[in-house]
Scaffold this motif. Structure first.
Motif, PDB file in Angstrom:
ATOM      1  N   VAL A  13       0.825  -1.211   0.000  1.00  0.00           N
ATOM      2  CA  VAL A  13       0.000   0.000   0.000  1.00  0.00           C
ATOM      3  C   VAL A  13       0.859   1.260   0.000  1.00  0.00           C
ATOM      4  CG1 VAL A  13      -1.549   1.355   1.469  1.00  0.00           C
ATOM      5  CG2 VAL A  13      -2.061  -1.041   0.999  1.00  0.00           C
ATOM      6  N   ARG A  14       1.990   1.212   0.701  1.00  0.00           N
ATOM      7  CA  ARG A  14       2.841   2.400   0.789  1.00  0.00           C
ATOM      8  C   ARG A  14       3.279   2.909  -0.568  1.00  0.00           C
ATOM      9  NH1 ARG A  14       7.505   1.940   2.306  1.00  0.00           N
ATOM     10  NH2 ARG A  14       7.752  -0.247   2.878  1.00  0.00           N
ATOM     11  N   HIS A  15       3.334   2.019  -1.555  1.00  0.00           N
ATOM     12  CA  HIS A  15       3.835   2.410  -2.868  1.00  0.00           C
ATOM     13  C   HIS A  15       2.719   2.636  -3.883  1.00  0.00           C
ATOM     14  CE1 HIS A  15       7.698   1.498  -1.205  1.00  0.00           C
ATOM     15  NE2 HIS A  15       7.392   0.233  -1.026  1.00  0.00           N
ATOM     16  N   GLN A  16       1.488   2.743  -3.393  1.00  0.00           N
ATOM     17  CA  GLN A  16       0.346   2.967  -4.277  1.00  0.00           C
ATOM     18  C   GLN A  16      -0.219   4.369  -4.066  1.00  0.00           C
ATOM     19  OE1 GLN A  16      -0.222   0.385  -6.430  1.00  0.00           O
ATOM     20  NE2 GLN A  16       1.490  -0.529  -5.306  1.00  0.00           N
ATOM     21  N   THR A  17      -0.713   4.956  -5.140  1.00  0.00           N
ATOM     22  CA  THR A  17      -1.318   6.277  -5.074  1.00  0.00           C
ATOM     23  C   THR A  17      -2.786   6.214  -4.660  1.00  0.00           C
ATOM     24  OG1 THR A  17       0.153   7.167  -6.762  1.00  0.00           O
ATOM     25  CG2 THR A  17      -1.933   8.303  -6.454  1.00  0.00           C
ATOM     26  N   LEU A  18      -3.501   5.202  -5.137  1.00  0.00           N
ATOM     27  CA  LEU A  18      -4.948   5.143  -4.979  1.00  0.00           C
ATOM     28  C   LEU A  18      -5.425   5.145  -3.524  1.00  0.00           C
ATOM     29  CD1 LEU A  18      -7.396   5.203  -6.772  1.00  0.00           C
ATOM     30  CD2 LEU A  18      -7.320   2.700  -6.914  1.00  0.00           C
ATOM     31  N   PRO A  19      -4.743   4.475  -2.573  1.00  0.00           N
ATOM     32  CA  PRO A  19      -5.240   4.513  -1.194  1.00  0.00           C
ATOM     33  C   PRO A  19      -5.391   5.924  -0.647  1.00  0.00           C
ATOM     34  CG  PRO A  19      -3.628   2.772  -1.420  1.00  0.00           C
ATOM     35  CD  PRO A  19      -3.603   3.547  -2.709  1.00  0.00           C
ATOM     36  N   GLY A  20      -4.428   6.797  -0.952  1.00  0.00           N
ATOM     37  CA  GLY A  20      -4.520   8.171  -0.483  1.00  0.00           C
ATOM     38  C   GLY A  20      -5.680   8.913  -1.105  1.00  0.00           C
ATOM     39  N   VAL A  21      -5.901   8.657  -2.392  1.00  0.00           N
ATOM     40  CA  VAL A  21      -7.015   9.310  -3.087  1.00  0.00           C
ATOM     41  C   VAL A  21      -8.345   8.872  -2.496  1.00  0.00           C
ATOM     42  CG1 VAL A  21      -8.192   9.537  -5.310  1.00  0.00           C
ATOM     43  CG2 VAL A  21      -5.690   9.523  -5.232  1.00  0.00           C
ATOM     44  N   ILE A  22      -8.492   7.562  -2.293  1.00  0.00           N
ATOM     45  CA  ILE A  22      -9.750   7.035  -1.739  1.00  0.00           C
ATOM     46  C   ILE A  22      -9.964   7.543  -0.325  1.00  0.00           C
ATOM     47  CG2 ILE A  22     -10.979   4.937  -1.068  1.00  0.00           C
ATOM     48  CD1 ILE A  22      -9.372   3.465  -3.249  1.00  0.00           C
ATOM     49  N   ALA A  23      -8.921   7.476   0.492  1.00  0.00           N
ATOM     50  CA  ALA A  23      -9.051   7.872   1.890  1.00  0.00           C
ATOM     51  C   ALA A  23      -9.417   9.343   2.020  1.00  0.00           C
ATOM     52  CB  ALA A  23      -7.753   7.578   2.642  1.00  0.00           C
ATOM     53  N   GLN A  24      -8.871  10.183   1.164  1.00  0.00           N
ATOM     54  CA  GLN A  24      -9.214  11.597   1.204  1.00  0.00           C
ATOM     55  C   GLN A  24     -10.677  11.823   0.861  1.00  0.00           C
ATOM     56  OE1 GLN A  24      -6.589  14.001  -1.176  1.00  0.00           O
ATOM     57  NE2 GLN A  24      -5.278  14.383   0.587  1.00  0.00           N
ATOM     58  N   ARG A  25     -11.170  11.069  -0.108  1.00  0.00           N
ATOM     59  CA  ARG A  25     -12.546  11.280  -0.547  1.00  0.00           C
ATOM     60  C   ARG A  25     -13.565  10.737   0.450  1.00  0.00           C
ATOM     61  NH1 ARG A  25     -12.813   9.460  -6.741  1.00  0.00           N
ATOM     62  NH2 ARG A  25     -14.990  10.034  -6.381  1.00  0.00           N
ATOM     63  N   ALA A  26     -13.187   9.694   1.169  1.00  0.00           N
ATOM     64  CA  ALA A  26     -14.129   9.086   2.117  1.00  0.00           C
ATOM     65  C   ALA A  26     -13.747   9.338   3.565  1.00  0.00           C
ATOM     66  CB  ALA A  26     -14.204   7.577   1.877  1.00  0.00           C
ATOM     67  N   GLY A  27     -12.641  10.048   3.777  1.00  0.00           N
ATOM     68  CA  GLY A  27     -12.062  10.149   5.115  1.00  0.00           C
ATOM     69  C   GLY A  27     -12.916  10.835   6.144  1.00  0.00           C
ATOM     70  N   HIS A  28     -13.860  11.679   5.695  1.00  0.00           N
ATOM     71  CA  HIS A  28     -14.681  12.395   6.669  1.00  0.00           C
ATOM     72  C   HIS A  28     -15.732  11.494   7.328  1.00  0.00           C
ATOM     73  CE1 HIS A  28     -16.960  12.467   2.890  1.00  0.00           C
ATOM     74  NE2 HIS A  28     -18.039  12.473   3.658  1.00  0.00           N
ATOM     75  N   ALA A  29     -15.881  10.259   6.805  1.00  0.00           N
ATOM     76  CA  ALA A  29     -16.967   9.401   7.293  1.00  0.00           C
ATOM     77  C   ALA A  29     -16.705   8.875   8.700  1.00  0.00           C
ATOM     78  CB  ALA A  29     -17.185   8.231   6.329  1.00  0.00           C
ATOM     79  N   THR A  30     -15.516   8.340   8.923  1.00  0.00           N
ATOM     80  CA  THR A  30     -15.207   7.751  10.225  1.00  0.00           C
ATOM     81  C   THR A  30     -13.789   8.159  10.611  1.00  0.00           C
ATOM     82  OG1 THR A  30     -16.614   5.867   9.679  1.00  0.00           O
ATOM     83  CG2 THR A  30     -15.140   5.614  11.555  1.00  0.00           C
ATOM     84  N   THR A  31     -13.659   9.019  11.579  1.00  0.00           N
ATOM     85  CA  THR A  31     -12.366   9.602  11.917  1.00  0.00           C
ATOM     86  C   THR A  31     -11.354   8.554  12.373  1.00  0.00           C
ATOM     87  OG1 THR A  31     -13.481  11.624  12.597  1.00  0.00           O
ATOM     88  CG2 THR A  31     -11.219  11.343  13.319  1.00  0.00           C
ATOM     89  N   SER A  32     -11.773   7.604  13.210  1.00  0.00           N
ATOM     90  CA  SER A  32     -10.823   6.625  13.747  1.00  0.00           C
ATOM     91  C   SER A  32     -10.225   5.773  12.641  1.00  0.00           C
ATOM     92  CB  SER A  32     -11.507   5.737  14.791  1.00  0.00           C
ATOM     93  OG  SER A  32     -12.579   5.010  14.211  1.00  0.00           O
ATOM     94  N   ARG A  33     -11.058   5.312  11.718  1.00  0.00           N
ATOM     95  CA  ARG A  33     -10.535   4.507  10.615  1.00  0.00           C
ATOM     96  C   ARG A  33      -9.641   5.346   9.699  1.00  0.00           C
ATOM     97  NH1 ARG A  33     -16.003   1.322   9.026  1.00  0.00           N
ATOM     98  NH2 ARG A  33     -16.839   3.234   9.905  1.00  0.00           N
TER      99      ARG A  33
END
Length: 393
Positions: free
Chosen positions: A360-380
């Motif tokens: 995961v550290r070497h992938q771009t997509l996780p950061g993109v997804i997390a930013q777009r959905a990150g406001h849903a659940t702060t702990s996750r």
């Protein structure tokens, strides 16, 4: 302030530097309103738009989302691996370091590819470093009747090096290694290996946001080995099917859904003809791999609902190697995000991040997804941000 402590909009503005918003928009092929929205953090910026911004700014999407610093920060072990790999690739291409006794390395090359497909990029880089050197030594000492095979093996080692470098963000090294792989593959006289190298170059172009070059090269990779109607060799069919399906992925990223659908249909026809997943150079091609790619294509062309339907019908992904299964889960997470299933999306993403942090550290997509959905659940979101090394803002 650390790079990942800036917001995405602030990072874009910093990378833009002296460029005006109008100049950046023109270079990226986007509207000024889209650039302004991205810098102000208003709403979500699509992955295709991020790719275009990265290309115009001469950087990687992972830099824009804060996963990597502009100079491609990485863990110390990765940095050492990359340095050793770079030295070996360049020295070997110059004929340096092959004046020694040959050693047996076939098992190491297999292990290197296995590590890469399992998502252990650092380990794959260590194997690639030794295998490039050992394969070059073997070629230098090969009798005439074994030289073509030796060229082919060195091509495989260079290609593995290119893939590792591409994952680590060392684009110049990736281009150099894939160029050396192409030269060795030509001398080896194996069209299938040449097609694999061309497909690898297309992937490097894709990550570098050179979409036109990626599409052109992907086309070359499958047309060069297109089987005739009577061909029944499963390895040839699987090789062609894999490359034509990857070309569909590139066409989808390029924004050509009609072409993508046509190429995907060709890949599906080959998979149906095979009736099972066939291993080609350690990678499976067949019904499962076509469905996995179809899911990714559906997501990238804005058909998230279709992607989730396809995912629900894919009951067995065991034929896919681990990195491919990881990527499939990222595509599913992105589809869940696009359909506003934010908590479910973060569950899917967190599972991949937790179970395969090195990949995961070497992938771009996780950061993109997390930013777009990150406001849903702060702990996750916090857990995901810690694993991928990005600030989700």
């Amino acid at each position: 302030m650390k790079w990942n402590e800036h917001t995405t909009g602030q990072r874009i503005k910093l990378l833009r530097g002296a460029l005006t918003q109008e100049e950046l928009a023109e270079g990226a092929g986007l509207s000024v309103a889209t650039v302004r929205k991205a810098e102000q953090g208003r709403g979500q910026v699509s992955l295709p738009s991020l790719l275009r911004l990265a290309h115009a700014l001469g950087t990687d999407v992972s830099v824009i989302v804060g996963q990597q610093a502009p100079r491609r920060a990485m863990l110390a072990d990765d940095r050492l691996t990359l340095r050793a790999l770079s030295r070996t690739v360049h020295d070997t291409a110059a004929g340096i370091g092959t004046e020694r006794e040959p050693v047996e390395f076939a098992a190491d090359l297999v292990a290197g590819w296995d590590a890469y497909r399992a998502g252990r990029v650092g380990v794959a880089g260590q194997f690639a470093t030794s295998c490039v050197r050992d394969a070059a030594t073997a070629l230098a000492n090969a009798p005439e009747d074994r030289r073509m095979a030796a060229h082919g093996t060195l091509a495989d080692a260079f290609r593995l090096s290119a893939y590792v470098a591409n994952q680590l963000g060392a684009r110049d090294l990736a281009y150099a290694a894939i160029g050396h792989a192409a030269d060795q593959a030509r001398q080896g006289g194996d069209p299938r290996r040449e097609a694999s190298v061309a497909s690898g170059r297309s992937w490097i172009y894709l990550r570098d946001a050179r979409l036109d070059d990626a599409e052109h090269t992907a086309t070359l990779s499958y047309t060069s080995i297109e089987p005739s109607y009577g061909d029944r060799d499963p390895l040839l069919l699987a090789t062609y099917g894999w490359h034509v399906t990857f070309a569909a992925v590139v066409a989808a990223r390029q924004g050509n859904p009609t072409t993508a659908d046509d190429l995907l249909s060709q890949g599906s026809a080959v998979a149906a003809r095979l009736g099972r997943d066939v291993m080609v150079n350690g990678t499976a091609f067949g019904p499962a791999s076509v469905t996995a790619q179809a899911i990714g294509i559906a997501v990238s062309t804005g058909k998230a609902g279709k992607a989730l339907q396809l995912a629900a019908g894919l009951h067995d992904s065991s034929a896919l190697h681990q990195a491919a299964r990881n990527r499939l889960q990222l595509d599913i997470a992105l589809a869940q995000c696009d359909t506003k299933q934010y908590d479910t999306c973060l569950d899917t993403l967190l599972t991949v991040c937790t179970e395969h942090p090195e990949w995961v550290r070497h992938q771009t997509l996780p950061g993109v997804i997390a930013q777009r959905a990150g406001h849903a659940t702060t702990s996750r979101s916090r857990k995901i941000a810690k694993i991928i090394g990005a600030t989700l803002a």
